[in-house]
Design a protein around this motif. Structure first.
Motif, PDB file in Angstrom:
ATOM      1  N   LYS A   4      -0.865  18.546  -1.134  1.00 15.04           N
ATOM      2  CA  LYS A   4      -1.199  17.173  -0.764  1.00 15.04           C
ATOM      3  C   LYS A   4      -2.035  17.118   0.513  1.00 15.04           C
ATOM      4  O   LYS A   4      -2.920  16.276   0.664  1.00 15.04           O
ATOM      5  N   TYR A   5      -1.743  18.030   1.435  1.00 12.23           N
ATOM      6  CA  TYR A   5      -2.549  18.089   2.658  1.00 12.23           C
ATOM      7  C   TYR A   5      -3.993  18.475   2.330  1.00 12.23           C
ATOM      8  O   TYR A   5      -4.948  17.871   2.839  1.00 12.23           O
ATOM      9  N   LEU A   6      -4.185  19.473   1.450  1.00 16.71           N
ATOM     10  CA  LEU A   6      -5.532  19.866   1.064  1.00 16.71           C
ATOM     11  C   LEU A   6      -6.263  18.721   0.360  1.00 16.71           C
ATOM     12  O   LEU A   6      -7.468  18.518   0.557  1.00 16.71           O
ATOM     13  N   TYR A   7      -5.564  17.968  -0.468  1.00 17.69           N
ATOM     14  CA  TYR A   7      -6.151  16.825  -1.179  1.00 17.69           C
ATOM     15  C   TYR A   7      -6.582  15.753  -0.178  1.00 17.69           C
ATOM     16  O   TYR A   7      -7.691  15.208  -0.270  1.00 17.69           O
TER      17      TYR A   7
ATOM     18  N   PRO B 294      -8.018  30.079   6.861  1.00 18.55           N
ATOM     19  CA  PRO B 294      -8.001  29.291   8.095  1.00 18.55           C
ATOM     20  C   PRO B 294      -8.006  27.802   7.772  1.00 18.55           C
ATOM     21  O   PRO B 294      -8.843  27.328   7.015  1.00 18.55           O
ATOM     22  N   LEU B 295      -7.049  27.073   8.304  1.00 24.44           N
ATOM     23  CA  LEU B 295      -6.952  25.641   8.055  1.00 24.44           C
ATOM     24  C   LEU B 295      -6.642  24.917   9.354  1.00 24.44           C
ATOM     25  O   LEU B 295      -5.948  25.450  10.216  1.00 24.44           O
TER      26      LEU B 295
ATOM     27  N   PHE C  28       0.823  -1.199   0.000  1.00 20.32           N
ATOM     28  CA  PHE C  28       0.000   0.000   0.000  1.00 20.32           C
ATOM     29  C   PHE C  28       0.863   1.259   0.000  1.00 20.32           C
ATOM     30  O   PHE C  28       1.937   1.290   0.596  1.00 20.32           O
ATOM     31  N   TYR C  29       0.346   2.314  -0.670  1.00 20.41           N
ATOM     32  CA  TYR C  29       0.751   3.677  -0.363  1.00 20.41           C
ATOM     33  C   TYR C  29      -0.220   4.163   0.711  1.00 20.41           C
ATOM     34  O   TYR C  29      -1.439   4.056   0.549  1.00 20.41           O
ATOM     35  N   CYS C  30       0.312   4.712   1.805  1.00 16.08           N
ATOM     36  CA  CYS C  30      -0.524   5.195   2.897  1.00 16.08           C
ATOM     37  C   CYS C  30      -0.260   6.680   3.116  1.00 16.08           C
ATOM     38  O   CYS C  30       0.881   7.134   3.005  1.00 16.08           O
ATOM     39  N   TYR C  31      -1.310   7.426   3.456  1.00 16.42           N
ATOM     40  CA  TYR C  31      -1.190   8.866   3.642  1.00 16.42           C
ATOM     41  C   TYR C  31      -1.883   9.305   4.927  1.00 16.42           C
ATOM     42  O   TYR C  31      -3.025   8.898   5.195  1.00 16.42           O
ATOM     43  N   ILE C  32      -1.171  10.115   5.712  1.00 19.04           N
ATOM     44  CA  ILE C  32      -1.739  10.778   6.881  1.00 19.04           C
ATOM     45  C   ILE C  32      -1.384  12.255   6.780  1.00 19.04           C
ATOM     46  O   ILE C  32      -0.206  12.602   6.664  1.00 19.04           O
TER      47      ILE C  32
ATOM     48  N   LEU D 215       0.549  26.379   7.141  1.00 18.71           N
ATOM     49  CA  LEU D 215       0.753  24.952   7.346  1.00 18.71           C
ATOM     50  C   LEU D 215       1.692  24.722   8.518  1.00 18.71           C
ATOM     51  O   LEU D 215       2.717  25.393   8.639  1.00 18.71           O
ATOM     52  N   ALA D 216       1.310  23.783   9.385  1.00 17.35           N
ATOM     53  CA  ALA D 216       2.166  23.370  10.500  1.00 17.35           C
ATOM     54  C   ALA D 216       2.615  24.555  11.352  1.00 17.35           C
ATOM     55  O   ALA D 216       3.794  24.712  11.655  1.00 17.35           O
ATOM     56  N   GLU D 217       1.631  25.373  11.722  1.00 17.86           N
ATOM     57  CA  GLU D 217       1.849  26.497  12.641  1.00 17.86           C
ATOM     58  C   GLU D 217       2.699  27.626  12.062  1.00 17.86           C
ATOM     59  O   GLU D 217       3.139  28.505  12.790  1.00 17.86           O
ATOM     60  N   ARG D 218       2.936  27.628  10.760  1.00 20.07           N
ATOM     61  CA  ARG D 218       3.720  28.708  10.158  1.00 20.07           C
ATOM     62  C   ARG D 218       2.997  29.230   8.923  1.00 20.07           C
ATOM     63  O   ARG D 218       2.309  28.479   8.228  1.00 20.07           O
TER      64      ARG D 218
END
Length: 301
Positions: free
Chosen positions: A291-294, A162-163, A16-20, A242-245
């Motif tokens: 990729k995060y938005l996707y 806002p994300l 598998f390709y896995c994404y988090i 993204l990621a607090e920045r």
């Protein structure tokens, strides 16, 4: 039947390709059942995390079927380290028949009895299957079919949208080839609906607009500006949170077409191809952001 035996009753292995949060790691399943899968991996994954999985042989298809699951347990050495994942949904852009074919292709799912679908689902190209409720449905994609938002034409501050903040990138192990998400966003040019105020630099002048659709290689920008033509080179200043920045990423783009977007209701804009990315402050930020938005688009109902 115990949870552990439920995940290990099938002995077949599947890569598998896995994404988090849009970050990828590669793994091998050592047990698949109609209710879940056991993923053998040393990766550190939090309990309750939503995981997007694509079998590697499925990733060879255009618009592959993607599986969504939730991590419900962790197994530590001396047994094989890894995680039990409960199936939640699977999604496809190739119509309901693609899900039937996908399920039929894997004997591990042979105990599933798929239901009849409503006519609306049978006609749709984007279709989901809910493992828990045992039903087909048409996913609601944020922004799809929505009107193009009005574009500011007076100078306004670039405010990052806002994300929800993803976790910092994990040190996941993966192979060198492009995964299913990279292929979808770069090769197949799948676009994500967004609404991000941006500035457009063209012919030395700063104009304003709204990024409405984006992939790793393309943008659709709604703007009231009329001095932009096909073939022009434009620089898009995109705020990324993204990621607090918060960072401004600059994208050098070519105008390929002017006009409406087929997935949106009304409104015209700029169809852009990204030719270069200036992210000297944080290399790889734009790709991770997209990729995060996707991931968010596919894993949220």
């Amino acid at each position: 039947m115990s949870e552990k035996r439920q995940f290990s009753r099938f002995a077949s292995a599947l890569e598998f390709y896995c994404y988090i949060d849009g970050d990828r790691f590669d793994t091998v399943s050592v047990g698949i059942s109609p209710s879940g899968v056991f993923l053998e991996t040393m990766a550190k994954v939090r309990r309750g995390a939503i995981v997007m999985l694509v079998p590697k042989n499925e990733a060879a298809h255009d618009f592959p079927v993607m599986l969504i699951g939730r991590v419900i347990r962790r197994q530590r050495p001396p047994e094989a380290p890894g995680y039990g994942v409960q199936w939640l949904r699977c999604l496809t852009k190739r119509g309901m028949e693609a899900i039937y074919h996908f399920i039929a292709s894997y004997p591990e799912f042979s105990q599933l009895t798929l239901p009849f679908a409503d006519p609306d689902v049978m006609r749709a190209q984007v279709v989901g299957y809910d493992f828990v409720a045992n039903r087909f449905y048409v996913p609601s994609v944020p922004g799809k079919g929505a009107p193009v938002p009005p574009s500011p034409f007076v100078p306004e501050p670039l405010t990052p949208p806002p994300l929800a903040r993803p976790t910092p990138p994990a040190d996941f192990s993966r192979s060198q080839e492009d995964g299913a998400v990279t292929k979808a966003l770069k090769v197949m040019h799948e676009q994500i609906p967004v609404s991000i105020a941006t500035s457009i630099i063209v012919h030395g002048e700063e104009l304003f607009g709204t990024v409405v659709m984006m992939s790793l290689t393309t943008l659709f920008v709604s703007t009231a500006a009329r001095q932009i033509a096909v073939g022009d080179e434009v620089r898009i200043r995109l705020p990324v949170s993204l990621a607090e920045r918060e960072t401004i990423v600059e994208l050098l783009c070519r105008v390929d077409k002017l006009g409406p977007h087929l997935a949106l209701a009304g409104g015209t804009g700029l169809h852009l191809t990204i030719t270069a990315i200036d992210e000297s402050k944080r290399a790889g930020l734009f790709e991770r952001y997209v990729k995060y938005l996707y991931y968010q688009m596919l894993t949220m109902r």
